[in-house]
Motif scaffolding. Structure first.
Motif, PDB file in Angstrom:
ATOM      1  N   GLY A 135       0.776  -1.186  -0.100  1.00 51.54           N
ATOM      2  CA  GLY A 135       0.100  -0.053  -0.107  1.00 51.54           C
ATOM      3  C   GLY A 135       0.907   1.071   0.024  1.00 51.54           C
ATOM      4  O   GLY A 135       2.055   1.405  -0.437  1.00 51.54           O
ATOM      5  N   LYS A 136       0.114   2.287   0.664  1.00 48.90           N
ATOM      6  CA  LYS A 136       1.032   3.631   0.646  1.00 48.90           C
ATOM      7  C   LYS A 136       2.389   3.803   1.279  1.00 48.90           C
ATOM      8  O   LYS A 136       3.176   4.439   1.101  1.00 48.90           O
ATOM      9  N   ALA A 137       2.506   2.614   2.272  1.00 52.93           N
ATOM     10  CA  ALA A 137       3.837   2.688   2.845  1.00 52.93           C
ATOM     11  C   ALA A 137       4.883   2.474   2.119  1.00 52.93           C
ATOM     12  O   ALA A 137       6.081   3.008   2.028  1.00 52.93           O
ATOM     13  N   PHE A 138       4.437   1.754   0.804  1.00 51.96           N
ATOM     14  CA  PHE A 138       5.730   1.470  -0.396  1.00 51.96           C
ATOM     15  C   PHE A 138       6.021   2.874  -0.812  1.00 51.96           C
ATOM     16  O   PHE A 138       7.331   3.153  -0.999  1.00 51.96           O
ATOM     17  N   TRP A 139       5.084   3.697  -1.243  1.00 52.44           N
ATOM     18  CA  TRP A 139       5.403   4.872  -2.069  1.00 52.44           C
ATOM     19  C   TRP A 139       6.149   5.904  -0.926  1.00 52.44           C
ATOM     20  O   TRP A 139       6.977   6.725  -1.327  1.00 52.44           O
ATOM     21  N   ILE A 140       5.725   5.788   0.320  1.00 48.47           N
ATOM     22  CA  ILE A 140       6.207   6.853   1.476  1.00 48.47           C
ATOM     23  C   ILE A 140       7.732   6.667   1.475  1.00 48.47           C
ATOM     24  O   ILE A 140       8.589   7.296   1.209  1.00 48.47           O
ATOM     25  N   SER A 141       7.942   5.098   1.514  1.00 47.76           N
ATOM     26  CA  SER A 141       9.343   4.727   1.808  1.00 47.76           C
ATOM     27  C   SER A 141      10.092   5.058   0.283  1.00 47.76           C
ATOM     28  O   SER A 141      11.131   5.585   0.615  1.00 47.76           O
ATOM     29  N   ILE A 142       9.598   4.948  -0.838  1.00 46.88           N
ATOM     30  CA  ILE A 142      10.489   5.134  -1.907  1.00 46.88           C
ATOM     31  C   ILE A 142      10.679   6.551  -2.094  1.00 46.88           C
ATOM     32  O   ILE A 142      11.681   7.229  -2.435  1.00 46.88           O
ATOM     33  N   LEU A 143       9.625   7.446  -1.935  1.00 48.63           N
ATOM     34  CA  LEU A 143       9.657   8.949  -2.110  1.00 48.63           C
ATOM     35  C   LEU A 143      10.627   9.343  -1.022  1.00 48.63           C
ATOM     36  O   LEU A 143      11.818  10.265  -1.502  1.00 48.63           O
ATOM     37  N   THR A 144      10.628   9.084   0.351  1.00 51.58           N
ATOM     38  CA  THR A 144      11.629   9.471   1.310  1.00 51.58           C
ATOM     39  C   THR A 144      13.220   9.122   0.895  1.00 51.58           C
ATOM     40  O   THR A 144      14.029   9.883   1.174  1.00 51.58           O
ATOM     41  N   ALA A 145      13.215   7.844   0.485  1.00 52.81           N
ATOM     42  CA  ALA A 145      14.452   7.390  -0.079  1.00 52.81           C
ATOM     43  C   ALA A 145      15.332   8.330  -0.892  1.00 52.81           C
ATOM     44  O   ALA A 145      16.400   8.630  -1.071  1.00 52.81           O
ATOM     45  N   SER A 179      11.778   6.703   5.949  1.00 50.47           N
ATOM     46  CA  SER A 179      12.056   5.788   4.715  1.00 50.47           C
ATOM     47  C   SER A 179      11.921   4.207   5.263  1.00 50.47           C
ATOM     48  O   SER A 179      11.165   3.562   4.915  1.00 50.47           O
ATOM     49  N   HIS A 180      12.644   4.025   6.039  1.00 51.53           N
ATOM     50  CA  HIS A 180      12.991   2.863   6.907  1.00 51.53           C
ATOM     51  C   HIS A 180      11.886   2.319   7.753  1.00 51.53           C
ATOM     52  O   HIS A 180      11.357   1.176   7.682  1.00 51.53           O
ATOM     53  N   HIS A 203       6.971  -0.944   8.184  1.00 54.23           N
ATOM     54  CA  HIS A 203       5.614  -1.032   8.567  1.00 54.23           C
ATOM     55  C   HIS A 203       4.839  -1.772   7.611  1.00 54.23           C
ATOM     56  O   HIS A 203       4.097  -2.585   7.772  1.00 54.23           O
ATOM     57  N   GLY A 204       5.018  -1.405   6.261  1.00 53.01           N
ATOM     58  CA  GLY A 204       4.389  -2.149   5.123  1.00 53.01           C
ATOM     59  C   GLY A 204       4.772  -3.692   4.997  1.00 53.01           C
ATOM     60  O   GLY A 204       3.804  -4.397   4.899  1.00 53.01           O
ATOM     61  N   ALA A 205       6.020  -3.940   5.415  1.00 48.39           N
ATOM     62  CA  ALA A 205       6.664  -5.258   5.412  1.00 48.39           C
ATOM     63  C   ALA A 205       5.973  -6.153   6.377  1.00 48.39           C
ATOM     64  O   ALA A 205       5.442  -7.137   6.177  1.00 48.39           O
ATOM     65  N   LEU A 206       6.074  -5.658   7.616  1.00 46.31           N
ATOM     66  CA  LEU A 206       5.134  -6.283   8.592  1.00 46.31           C
ATOM     67  C   LEU A 206       3.890  -6.462   8.444  1.00 46.31           C
ATOM     68  O   LEU A 206       3.175  -7.572   8.906  1.00 46.31           O
ATOM     69  N   LYS A 207       3.207  -5.199   8.056  1.00 50.28           N
ATOM     70  CA  LYS A 207       1.691  -5.573   7.671  1.00 50.28           C
ATOM     71  C   LYS A 207       1.517  -6.570   6.489  1.00 50.28           C
ATOM     72  O   LYS A 207       0.442  -7.390   6.655  1.00 50.28           O
ATOM     73  N   LEU A 208       2.411  -6.839   5.561  1.00 47.92           N
ATOM     74  CA  LEU A 208       2.288  -7.679   4.409  1.00 47.92           C
ATOM     75  C   LEU A 208       2.450  -8.954   5.029  1.00 47.92           C
ATOM     76  O   LEU A 208       1.879  -9.966   4.743  1.00 47.92           O
ATOM     77  N   ALA A 209       3.347  -9.103   6.079  1.00 50.98           N
ATOM     78  CA  ALA A 209       3.889 -10.454   6.802  1.00 50.98           C
ATOM     79  C   ALA A 209       2.388 -10.818   7.471  1.00 50.98           C
ATOM     80  O   ALA A 209       2.136 -12.127   7.656  1.00 50.98           O
ATOM     81  N   TYR A 210       1.912  -9.872   8.275  1.00 56.26           N
ATOM     82  CA  TYR A 210       0.732 -10.402   8.990  1.00 56.26           C
ATOM     83  C   TYR A 210      -0.555 -10.983   8.094  1.00 56.26           C
ATOM     84  O   TYR A 210      -1.019 -11.849   8.439  1.00 56.26           O
ATOM     85  N   HIS A 211      -0.593 -10.441   7.114  1.00 53.30           N
ATOM     86  CA  HIS A 211      -1.718 -10.593   6.374  1.00 53.30           C
ATOM     87  C   HIS A 211      -1.447 -11.905   5.524  1.00 53.30           C
ATOM     88  O   HIS A 211      -2.425 -12.793   5.194  1.00 53.30           O
ATOM     89  N   VAL A 254      17.217  -0.108  -3.089  1.00 52.70           N
ATOM     90  CA  VAL A 254      17.231   0.050  -4.506  1.00 52.70           C
ATOM     91  C   VAL A 254      16.934   1.350  -4.944  1.00 52.70           C
ATOM     92  O   VAL A 254      17.442   1.717  -6.003  1.00 52.70           O
ATOM     93  N   ALA A 255      16.029   2.164  -4.072  1.00 53.63           N
ATOM     94  CA  ALA A 255      15.698   3.606  -4.623  1.00 53.63           C
ATOM     95  C   ALA A 255      16.902   4.308  -4.344  1.00 53.63           C
ATOM     96  O   ALA A 255      17.379   5.182  -5.310  1.00 53.63           O
ATOM     97  N   SER A 256      17.703   4.048  -3.383  1.00 51.36           N
ATOM     98  CA  SER A 256      19.211   4.887  -3.093  1.00 51.36           C
ATOM     99  C   SER A 256      19.988   4.281  -4.125  1.00 51.36           C
ATOM    100  O   SER A 256      20.874   5.219  -4.706  1.00 51.36           O
TER     101      SER A 256
END
Length: 584
Positions: free
Chosen positions: A17-27, A79-80, A85-93, A140-142
């Motif tokens: 979700g949006k956690a991915f885009w926030i992470s990429i943009l801030t990175a 970013s981290h 947050h996004g990865a842990l949420k994904l692991a949970y689901h 990867v973004a960096s």
């Protein structure tokens, strides 16, 4: 989170979700901030070379550089945190999704996948994917942003020096290709080695009691020791094959100053390059190529995690038992329900047959026993009746309704099962009993334990009903565990009861107590009993004899002794004492 297709990395990124885009943009922004102090230094040095020095400009440049560094570190944190947050949420689901899949998987799936395999997939592989996605995205973004921005700066200052700064990159990529061309196969092999070790360690732990009983040493468990030893030569061979390409790649990415420094100095001497521009090239050139090292780490990790995805997809793509559409619960059969098999056939994988054209009905207020030689199909009947398996042909009905048309939750409310292999949870006696009926009061619990001949031994425990019994009831004897399981079944009070020889492993004293408890279970309900000891079912209201997957006899004990050769043979094999016939 709805997951309705096989897992791929693109899908995993979408599910973040949006956690991915926030992470990429801030990175990306934090990476740009890395080059801001270098650019500020370039401007300051350029200002120092002019005749009139502006201290205000110097101070402003220092302030901007300081703010850029603070902003960079703040954005890195954001970013981290977003990526994790996004990865842990994904692991949970993912764990919830896989658990639901396993809950609907047929028993044949678990026959092909050991507990250690499934534990590694659900715990280890999902944890590996979580760590990979949490670190992979910012890296990867960096790694992509820094070379682009750095090269743009050099192109702005001096295009020939920008070309020189990346001159070694094609050679480095070629060297790395030599190492990575076998990475997918190597990652698969490494995953298989890890699974094999996990399986052998699990087998060794389960067999510890036998090993100690015979005075064997750990190194005598050959399969485990050999499996572990096989890893060392594989790792050694892996390092030999990849050492040259990896070392060359690493050195070349760190060596562009070998070209930038002397060529830039020669051009300054010739007057083709300003000294301040040469300084900027010296500062920026290393950061153009070094991020590729992190990118390669991420891509290598991605190749290894592909094995994790493949194992996850084995569960995602596993066949599922059919789940009916939502129906009106008021229309479901009620009361004392009869279980019926009508021309039921079932075939196991890699076997000719399990059941063939099996037809019978349980009695609405009586005990129906299933007997037969080993491998006749008795346990298969119990599994089909509880939807652990679904029949290939024919129909299994409960109360006249096909069990495949029952909502699973409602179906399991109608059926209770007591097997020879009892499982109890690590908790108190009361907590294990209430699993059968969470809303039961203490009077109902005591009534169930008394009927199961378990009340007295429970009271003799140190804390009575509040006694901790350990994992799988480790602090209880086998007979006590069985009687506790029967009490739990009585408390549930389901209209259909299935017994898979509850006395199979009991001693004579516990067998008598368990038989008394089973008599209580049979009152006022339909009972199907899988029997391995004929003496336990001679008073059954109906006996079904199966042999080689077929019904070969049906009736009461005396009738079958006269009319069923298979039953007569079983009776003779059992002897006068009714010894145990088989284990399955």
């Amino acid at each position: 989170m709805n997951i309705s297709e096989p897992l791929r990395f693109i899908l995993l990124v979408k599910l973040m979700g949006k956690a991915f885009w926030i992470s990429i943009l801030t990175a990306i922004i934090s990476t740009i901030m890395t080059l801001v102090p270098i650019w500020i230094l370039y401007l300051m040095v350029e200002e120092l070379t002019v005749a009139t020095l502006s201290l205000e400009l110097i101070y402003s440049c220092l302030a901007v550089a300081f703010i850029a560094m603070l902003l960079r570190w703040g954005l890195i944190v954001i970013s981290h945190v977003s990526a994790h947050h996004g990865a842990l949420k994904l692991a949970y689901h993912l764990k919830l999704h896989l658990t639901q899949k396993l809950g609907l998987a047929p028993l044949s799936f678990f026959s092909a996948h050991t507990a250690s395999d499934l534990r590694k997939v659900i715990n280890d592989d999902i944890a590996a994917l979580e760590g990979f996605l949490a670190h992979f995205l910012p890296d990867v973004a960096s790694a992509l942003t820094l070379p682009i921005v750095g090269l743009s700066l050099l192109l702005y200052v001096d295009a020939p020096m920008a070309f020189i700064a990346i001159l070694l990159l094609p050679v480095a990529i070629w060297c790395q290709w030599l190492s990575m061309r076998r990475s997918a196969e190597q990652a698969r092999q490494w995953g298989e080695l890890q699974i094999n070790i996990a399986q052998k360690v699990s087998e060794y732990i389960r067999g510890i009691a036998v090993i100690k009983s015979f005075g064997l040493r750990s190194d005598s468990f050959r399969q485990l020791s050999q499996t572990i030893r096989d890893v060392a030569p594989w790792v050694e061979n892996y390092c030999k094959k990849n050492m040259f390409g990896w070392n060359c790649f690493n050195c070349l990415l760190s060596s562009n100053l070998v070209l930038v420094a002397p060529i830039g100095a020669w051009r300054c001497y010739q007057g083709d390059l300003a000294p301040v521009d040469w300084l900027l090239c010296l500062l920026v050139a290393p950061v153009i190529l070094q991020p590729f090292l992190r990118l390669v780490f991420a891509l290598t990790e991605q190749a290894q995690r592909q094995g994790s995805l493949d194992r996850l997809n084995q569960i995602v793509n596993a066949s599922q038992i059919t789940v009916p559409h939502v129906i009106d619960k008021a229309s479901l059969p009620t009361g004392n329900l009869v279980l019926s098999f009508s021309h039921v056939s079932y075939h196991y994988d890699h076997q000719k047959s399990g059941l063939q054209e099996v037809t019978f009905n349980t009695l609405p207020h009586g005990l129906t026993a299933i007997v037969g030689p080993s491998g006749a199909g008795k346990t298969t009947i119990a599994r089909l009746a509880t939807r652990l398996l679904d029949c290939d042909q024919g129909e299994v009905t409960l109360g006249g309704l096909n069990i495949q048309h029952w909502p699973l939750e409602e179906l399991f409310k109608q059926i209770s099962m007591v097997s020879q292999n009892v499982y109890l949870f690590n908790g108190t006696v009361m907590e294990n009993l209430l699993l059968g009926r969470p809303d039961a009061n203490i009077e109902q619990v005591i009534a169930a334990t008394q009927a199961a001949c378990a009340h007295e031994f429970i009271l003799s425990l140190p804390q009575g009903y509040d006694t901790q019994i350990g994992e799988n009831g480790a602090r209880l004897s086998g007979g006590e565990r069985q009687r506790l399981s029967i009490a739990r079944t009585l408390l549930r009070d389901a209209p259909l009861l299935i017994l898979d020889e509850a006395t199979a492993y009991a001693d004579s004293e516990n067998e008598w107590l368990i038989q008394q408890a089973i008599s209580s279970l049979c009152n006022g309900r339909s009972v199907l009993m899988i029997a391995h000891r004929l003496k336990t079912i001679i008073h059954a209201d109906q006996i079904i004899v199966v042999d080689q997957g077929k019904v070969v006899g049906q009736g009461r004990h005396d009738e079958l002794l006269l009319n069923c050769p298979c039953y007569c043979q079983l009776w003779q094999d059992a002897g006068l004492g009714g010894e145990k016939i088989d284990d399955h």
